[in-house]
Design a protein around this motif. Structure first.
Motif, PDB file in Angstrom:
ATOM      1  N   LEU A 157       0.830  -1.215   0.000  1.00 35.43           N
ATOM      2  CA  LEU A 157       0.000   0.000   0.000  1.00 35.43           C
ATOM      3  C   LEU A 157       0.864   1.264   0.000  1.00 35.43           C
ATOM      4  O   LEU A 157       0.575   2.223  -0.725  1.00 35.43           O
ATOM      5  CB  LEU A 157      -0.952  -0.010   1.210  1.00 35.43           C
ATOM      6  CG  LEU A 157      -1.986   1.109   1.243  1.00 35.43           C
ATOM      7  CD1 LEU A 157      -2.952   1.024   0.058  1.00 35.43           C
ATOM      8  CD2 LEU A 157      -2.784   1.082   2.547  1.00 35.43           C
TER       9      LEU A 157
ATOM     10  N   HIS B 221       2.493   1.683  -3.322  1.00 28.65           N
ATOM     11  CA  HIS B 221       1.469   2.147  -4.269  1.00 28.65           C
ATOM     12  C   HIS B 221       1.199   3.651  -4.093  1.00 28.65           C
ATOM     13  O   HIS B 221       1.109   4.389  -5.080  1.00 28.65           O
ATOM     14  CB  HIS B 221       0.177   1.352  -4.056  1.00 28.65           C
ATOM     15  CG  HIS B 221      -0.953   1.827  -4.916  1.00 28.65           C
ATOM     16  ND1 HIS B 221      -1.073   1.476  -6.241  1.00 28.65           N
ATOM     17  CD2 HIS B 221      -1.989   2.650  -4.654  1.00 28.65           C
ATOM     18  CE1 HIS B 221      -2.138   2.062  -6.748  1.00 28.65           C
ATOM     19  NE2 HIS B 221      -2.718   2.784  -5.806  1.00 28.65           N
ATOM     20  N   SER B 222       1.089   4.079  -2.841  1.00 30.49           N
ATOM     21  CA  SER B 222       0.850   5.506  -2.565  1.00 30.49           C
ATOM     22  C   SER B 222       1.991   6.361  -3.087  1.00 30.49           C
ATOM     23  O   SER B 222       1.771   7.406  -3.702  1.00 30.49           O
ATOM     24  CB  SER B 222       0.734   5.750  -1.050  1.00 30.49           C
ATOM     25  OG  SER B 222      -0.463   5.241  -0.596  1.00 30.49           O
TER      26      SER B 222
ATOM     27  N   LYS C 297       4.067   5.613  -5.429  1.00 27.50           N
ATOM     28  CA  LYS C 297       4.036   5.569  -6.902  1.00 27.50           C
ATOM     29  C   LYS C 297       3.057   6.612  -7.448  1.00 27.50           C
ATOM     30  O   LYS C 297       3.396   7.407  -8.339  1.00 27.50           O
ATOM     31  CB  LYS C 297       3.609   4.165  -7.365  1.00 27.50           C
ATOM     32  CG  LYS C 297       3.452   4.044  -8.869  1.00 27.50           C
ATOM     33  CD  LYS C 297       3.045   2.645  -9.277  1.00 27.50           C
ATOM     34  CE  LYS C 297       1.583   2.362  -9.032  1.00 27.50           C
ATOM     35  NZ  LYS C 297       1.137   1.085  -9.595  1.00 27.50           N
TER      36      LYS C 297
ATOM     37  N   GLN D 138       6.177  -1.955  -5.302  1.00 26.59           N
ATOM     38  CA  GLN D 138       4.813  -2.465  -5.117  1.00 26.59           C
ATOM     39  C   GLN D 138       4.708  -3.907  -5.621  1.00 26.59           C
ATOM     40  O   GLN D 138       4.143  -4.775  -4.959  1.00 26.59           O
ATOM     41  CB  GLN D 138       3.831  -1.570  -5.875  1.00 26.59           C
ATOM     42  CG  GLN D 138       2.380  -1.996  -5.684  1.00 26.59           C
ATOM     43  CD  GLN D 138       1.403  -1.193  -6.548  1.00 26.59           C
ATOM     44  OE1 GLN D 138       1.778  -0.172  -7.133  1.00 26.59           O
ATOM     45  NE2 GLN D 138       0.182  -1.641  -6.612  1.00 26.59           N
TER      46      GLN D 138
ATOM     47  N   ASP E 100      -6.991   8.653  -1.864  1.00 26.00           N
ATOM     48  CA  ASP E 100      -6.361   8.559  -0.544  1.00 26.00           C
ATOM     49  C   ASP E 100      -5.065   9.367  -0.436  1.00 26.00           C
ATOM     50  O   ASP E 100      -4.668   9.748   0.656  1.00 26.00           O
ATOM     51  CB  ASP E 100      -6.112   7.094  -0.146  1.00 26.00           C
ATOM     52  CG  ASP E 100      -5.175   6.374  -1.092  1.00 26.00           C
ATOM     53  OD1 ASP E 100      -5.231   6.648  -2.305  1.00 26.00           O
ATOM     54  OD2 ASP E 100      -4.384   5.536  -0.630  1.00 26.00           O
ATOM     55  N   GLN E 101      -4.422   9.658  -1.558  1.00 25.17           N
ATOM     56  CA  GLN E 101      -3.152  10.384  -1.485  1.00 25.17           C
ATOM     57  C   GLN E 101      -3.396  11.891  -1.529  1.00 25.17           C
ATOM     58  O   GLN E 101      -4.086  12.387  -2.424  1.00 25.17           O
ATOM     59  CB  GLN E 101      -2.256   9.974  -2.644  1.00 25.17           C
ATOM     60  CG  GLN E 101      -1.867   8.500  -2.594  1.00 25.17           C
ATOM     61  CD  GLN E 101      -1.633   7.957  -3.975  1.00 25.17           C
ATOM     62  OE1 GLN E 101      -0.935   8.560  -4.766  1.00 25.17           O
ATOM     63  NE2 GLN E 101      -2.226   6.810  -4.271  1.00 25.17           N
TER      64      GLN E 101
ATOM     65  N   VAL F  92      -7.664   1.754  -5.635  1.00 25.37           N
ATOM     66  CA  VAL F  92      -6.921   1.256  -4.458  1.00 25.37           C
ATOM     67  C   VAL F  92      -7.067   2.261  -3.318  1.00 25.37           C
ATOM     68  O   VAL F  92      -6.564   3.378  -3.386  1.00 25.37           O
ATOM     69  CB  VAL F  92      -5.434   1.031  -4.790  1.00 25.37           C
ATOM     70  CG1 VAL F  92      -4.692   0.526  -3.554  1.00 25.37           C
ATOM     71  CG2 VAL F  92      -5.285   0.042  -5.932  1.00 25.37           C
TER      72      VAL F  92
ATOM     73  N   ALA G  82      -3.516   4.149 -10.479  1.00 23.11           N
ATOM     74  CA  ALA G  82      -2.147   4.143 -10.994  1.00 23.11           C
ATOM     75  C   ALA G  82      -1.813   2.760 -11.550  1.00 23.11           C
ATOM     76  O   ALA G  82      -0.813   2.587 -12.238  1.00 23.11           O
ATOM     77  CB  ALA G  82      -1.163   4.517  -9.894  1.00 23.11           C
TER      78      ALA G  82
END
Lengths: 113, 162
Positions: free
Chosen positions: A54, A57-58, A60, A79, B45-46, B91, B118
């Motif tokens: 996770l 991924h964030s 990225k 990831q 979320d980011q 995600v 992504a």
């Protein structure tokens, strides 16, 4: 040369070149990326790890949004390696940290300009 | 004029036929018709990409925007705001974006959800379209990608009004 590491064209296009907003977005990116990297460091384990996945991924997604494309690619590899050994994850994280140091220095210069 | 209930059993039976999903869809539709302009829900979320898309939507398209950084907040925001359009990340830290899409499609037959991610997996794209998503944006967000879906939504809304 630094353009290879960070390309701010898309961000500037999205916000019509608003300098103050750009600085705020870059600061937000750095804050999130710092947290992601700490989380990755704290989750180097053998085998499957959803926390590692996770956070990679964030990182990225944020890196690509920021135009830090090499960092984005390295995070993508991290990831994909969420089931790998601690050794593989350590090696990837070292590459991520080295690239992030370049990106962060470049962005901090803009923020402080 | 109020009419007395002549056949109570018939009334009860007719209420049984009312599906909760249909009632909710109508509630969302009415809420949208009361609104001037469009409301967009951004589920991301980011922090940095979320801030970027919100700023672009507000300044370029003058949209009313609502943001959610996880799945639970997204569902609450959808129920509260009845957004015209949703940009939904696949995600998320708590609930999978595809599960949220399924829930929204269940309760609102007029939803307009565009998935964002992504990761680009053709299986995910196929599944999202089957579940009612109107499209798919591969991140990073760009003006062109956002504008494309806003225009599609506006065209659809124009068609619905006719």
């Amino acid at each position: 040369m630094l353009e290879q590491h960070v390309d701010l064209t898309n961000i500037r296009d999205m916000i019509d070149g608003d300098k103050e907003l750009e600085k705020s977005l870059l600061a937000t990116f750095i804050e999130g990326a710092d947290e992601n990297i700490v989380a990755l460091e704290n989750n180097i384990k053998d085998g499957e790890d959803p926390v590692w996945k996770l956070n990679a991924h964030s990182l990225k997604g944020s890196a690509r949004s920021c135009g830090a494309n090499i960092l984005g690619e390295l995070s993508s590899k991290a990831q994909d390696s969420f089931t790998d050994s601690a050794l593989v994850k350590t090696a990837l994280l070292e590459q991520i940290k080295a690239e992030y140091a370049i990106v962060k220095e470049f962005l901090m210069n803009i923020i402080n300009s | 004029m109020v009419q007395p209930i002549k056949n109570f059993d018939e009334l009860i039976k007719s209420l049984d036929d009312v599906k909760p999903e249909a009632v909710l869809s109508e509630y969302f539709r009415l809420k949208r018709t009361e609104r001037n302009g469009i409301c967009i829900l951004v589920v991301e979320d980011q922090a940095m990409p979320r801030q970027l898309i919100l700023e672009a939507l507000r300044s370029k398209w003058n949209c009313e925007c609502v943001a959610a950084k996880n799945g639970l907040d997204a569902i609450k925001a959808y129920a509260r705001e009845a957004p015209n359009l949703v940009f939904l990340d696949i995600v998320l830290p708590d609930i999978d974006g595809i599960d949220i899409l399924a829930k929204i499609s269940d309760i609102d037959k007029n939803s307009f959800v565009v998935m964002t991610t992504a990761n680009t997996s053709s299986d995910d794209v196929k599944r999202c379209l089957q579940l009612g998503a109107k499209g798919y944006i591969a991140k990073p967000f760009t003006k062109m990608k956002i504008e494309q879906y806003i225009n599609v939504y506006l065209e659809k809304a124009k068609g619905d009004q006719k």
